[in-house]
Design a protein around this motif. Structure first.
Motif, PDB file in Angstrom:
ATOM      1  N   LYS A   1     -38.331 -48.337   9.874  1.00  0.00           N
ATOM      2  CA  LYS A   1     -37.208 -48.156  10.779  1.00  0.00           C
ATOM      3  C   LYS A   1     -37.673 -47.724  12.159  1.00  0.00           C
ATOM      4  CE  LYS A   1     -33.820 -46.783   7.411  1.00  0.00           C
ATOM      5  NZ  LYS A   1     -32.931 -45.765   6.943  1.00  0.00           N
ATOM      6  N   SER A   2     -36.905 -48.137  13.143  1.00  0.00           N
ATOM      7  CA  SER A   2     -37.179 -47.669  14.497  1.00  0.00           C
ATOM      8  C   SER A   2     -36.674 -46.238  14.630  1.00  0.00           C
ATOM      9  CB  SER A   2     -36.483 -48.556  15.524  1.00  0.00           C
ATOM     10  OG  SER A   2     -35.077 -48.354  15.481  1.00  0.00           O
TER      11      SER A   2
ATOM     12  N   GLU B   1     -32.849 -46.263  14.987  1.00  0.00           N
ATOM     13  CA  GLU B   1     -32.135 -46.442  13.715  1.00  0.00           C
ATOM     14  C   GLU B   1     -32.184 -45.169  12.879  1.00  0.00           C
ATOM     15  OE1 GLU B   1     -32.904 -51.114  12.625  1.00  0.00           O
ATOM     16  OE2 GLU B   1     -34.563 -49.704  12.371  1.00  0.00           O
TER      17      GLU B   1
ATOM     18  N   LYS C   1     -29.909 -42.347  14.455  1.00  0.00           N
ATOM     19  CA  LYS C   1     -28.486 -42.701  14.357  1.00  0.00           C
ATOM     20  C   LYS C   1     -27.989 -42.615  12.913  1.00  0.00           C
ATOM     21  CE  LYS C   1     -25.203 -46.058  16.096  1.00  0.00           C
ATOM     22  NZ  LYS C   1     -25.042 -47.272  16.906  1.00  0.00           N
ATOM     23  N   GLU C   2     -28.764 -43.157  11.980  1.00  0.00           N
ATOM     24  CA  GLU C   2     -28.370 -43.110  10.569  1.00  0.00           C
ATOM     25  C   GLU C   2     -28.285 -41.682  10.063  1.00  0.00           C
ATOM     26  OE1 GLU C   2     -30.966 -45.567   8.231  1.00  0.00           O
ATOM     27  OE2 GLU C   2     -30.298 -47.402   9.240  1.00  0.00           O
TER      28      GLU C   2
ATOM     29  N   GLU D   1     -30.920 -43.191  20.645  1.00  0.00           N
ATOM     30  CA  GLU D   1     -30.164 -44.135  19.817  1.00  0.00           C
ATOM     31  C   GLU D   1     -30.061 -45.525  20.443  1.00  0.00           C
ATOM     32  OE1 GLU D   1     -26.485 -42.595  18.289  1.00  0.00           O
ATOM     33  OE2 GLU D   1     -27.488 -40.920  17.303  1.00  0.00           O
TER      34      GLU D   1
END
Length: 73
Positions: free
Chosen positions: A2-3, A6, A9-10, A37
């Motif tokens: 994941k970046s 990501e 934000k998640e 984000e």
């Protein structure tokens, strides 16, 4: 993998916080959360680590060899 955008934000959404609430709790400006984000590349590492500390993580440099080893596992 994941970046950073990501991931933050998640995780923020998992704990049901708005960007503003999360910024307050992390002790950073709202613009820091927004930049992270949005995937901006001109981020202050200290500020990013303040945000990541909320999830028990830290951002640190690693060699491309280490990244490739992790990706291949």
């Amino acid at each position: 993998m994941k970046s950073l955008a990501e991931f933050v934000k998640e995780r923020r959404k998992e704990v049901n916080l708005t960007q503003e609430e999360f910024a307050d709790r992390a002790g950073v400006a709202l613009t820091v959360i927004r930049k992270i984000e949005q995937g901006k590349s001109n981020l202050n590492l200290d500020k990013v680590n303040q945000v990541l500390a909320m999830f028990g993580h830290v951002l640190a440099p690693v060699s491309s060899k280490e990244v490739n080893n992790i990706s291949n596992q």
